[in-house]
Design a protein around this motif. Structure first.
Motif, short mmCIF file in Angstrom:
data_model
loop_
_atom_site.label_atom_id
_atom_site.label_comp_id
_atom_site.label_asym_id
_atom_site.label_seq_id
_atom_site.Cartn_x
_atom_site.Cartn_y
_atom_site.Cartn_z
N ALA A 106 25.07 33.59 51.26
CA ALA A 106 26.40 33.27 50.73
C ALA A 106 26.35 33.23 49.20
CB ALA A 106 26.87 31.94 51.28
N LYS A 107 27.36 33.75 48.59
CA LYS A 107 27.46 33.74 47.14
C LYS A 107 27.97 32.36 46.71
CE LYS A 107 29.61 36.11 43.27
NZ LYS A 107 30.53 37.15 42.85
N PRO A 108 27.32 31.74 45.73
CA PRO A 108 27.80 30.42 45.30
C PRO A 108 29.18 30.53 44.64
CG PRO A 108 26.05 31.18 43.86
CD PRO A 108 26.14 32.17 44.99
N VAL A 109 30.02 29.56 44.95
CA VAL A 109 31.37 29.55 44.41
C VAL A 109 31.39 28.67 43.17
CG1 VAL A 109 33.77 28.95 44.88
CG2 VAL A 109 32.33 29.85 46.70
N GLU A 110 31.89 29.22 42.09
CA GLU A 110 32.00 28.47 40.84
C GLU A 110 33.48 28.31 40.51
OE1 GLU A 110 29.80 30.32 37.73
OE2 GLU A 110 28.03 30.60 38.98
#
Length: 124
Positions: free
Chosen positions: A93-97
Motif C-alpha cells: 500500500a502506498k502511504p497516504v500523506e
C-alpha cells in the motif's frame, strides 16, 4: 389579350421554375459536400490501414528481440522472474500523506459557534 387567370398561371409557372432551379442548385451543393466528406473518409480509412500495417511490422517479436539485443547496454533489460509477477492484492500500500489545512472563518464567526441563520430547509 391576357386574362387575369393567364397572368396568374404564368406567375405560378415562373415561381415554380425558380423554386425548381433553386432546389436543384442546393441539392448539387449538398451532393458536392457529401462527396468531399466521402473522400475524406476514404483517405482516413486508407491511413488507418497503413498505420495498422506499420504497427504489425513494428511489433513483430523477432524485430523486438533484435532491438533488445542491440540496445542491451542502454536498456539494461533482464528476463522476468516468476517471483516478480504478483496480483493487485499483493502490492504494498502506498502511504497516504495529507496536509491539514486550517479552516477559514466564515463571515467573522468564531470557531465552535453555530450559525443562527434560519433557513426553510430543516424544520425542528
Amino acid at each position: 389579350m391576357f386574362r387575369t387567370t393567364d397572368i396568374v398561371l404564368i406567375a405560378v409557372m415562373v415561381a415554380g421554375a425558380a423554386f425548381t432551379y433553386n432546389t436543384k442548385h442546393q441539392v448539387e451543393a449538398q451532393l458536392s459536400e457529401v462527396r468531399k466528406i466521402e473522400a475524406m473518409i476514404r483517405f482516413e480509412q486508407d491511413s488507418l490501414t497503413i498505420l495498422k500495417a506499420d504497427w504489425s511490422l513494428l511489433t513483430q517479436p523477432a524485430r523486438l528481440q533484435k532491438l533488445t539485443e542491440i540496445y542491451q547496454d542502454e536498456l539494461q533489460l533482464a528476463p522476468l522472474d516468476a517471483h516478480q509477477v504478483v496480483g493487485v492484492d499483493e502490492l504494498p500500500a502506498k502511504p497516504v500523506e495529507m496536509e491539514i489545512m486550517p479552516s477559514p472563518r466564515v463571515d467573522g464567526m468564531a470557531e465552535g459557534r453555530t450559525d443562527k441563520v434560519t433557513t426553510g430547509g430543516v424544520v425542528r
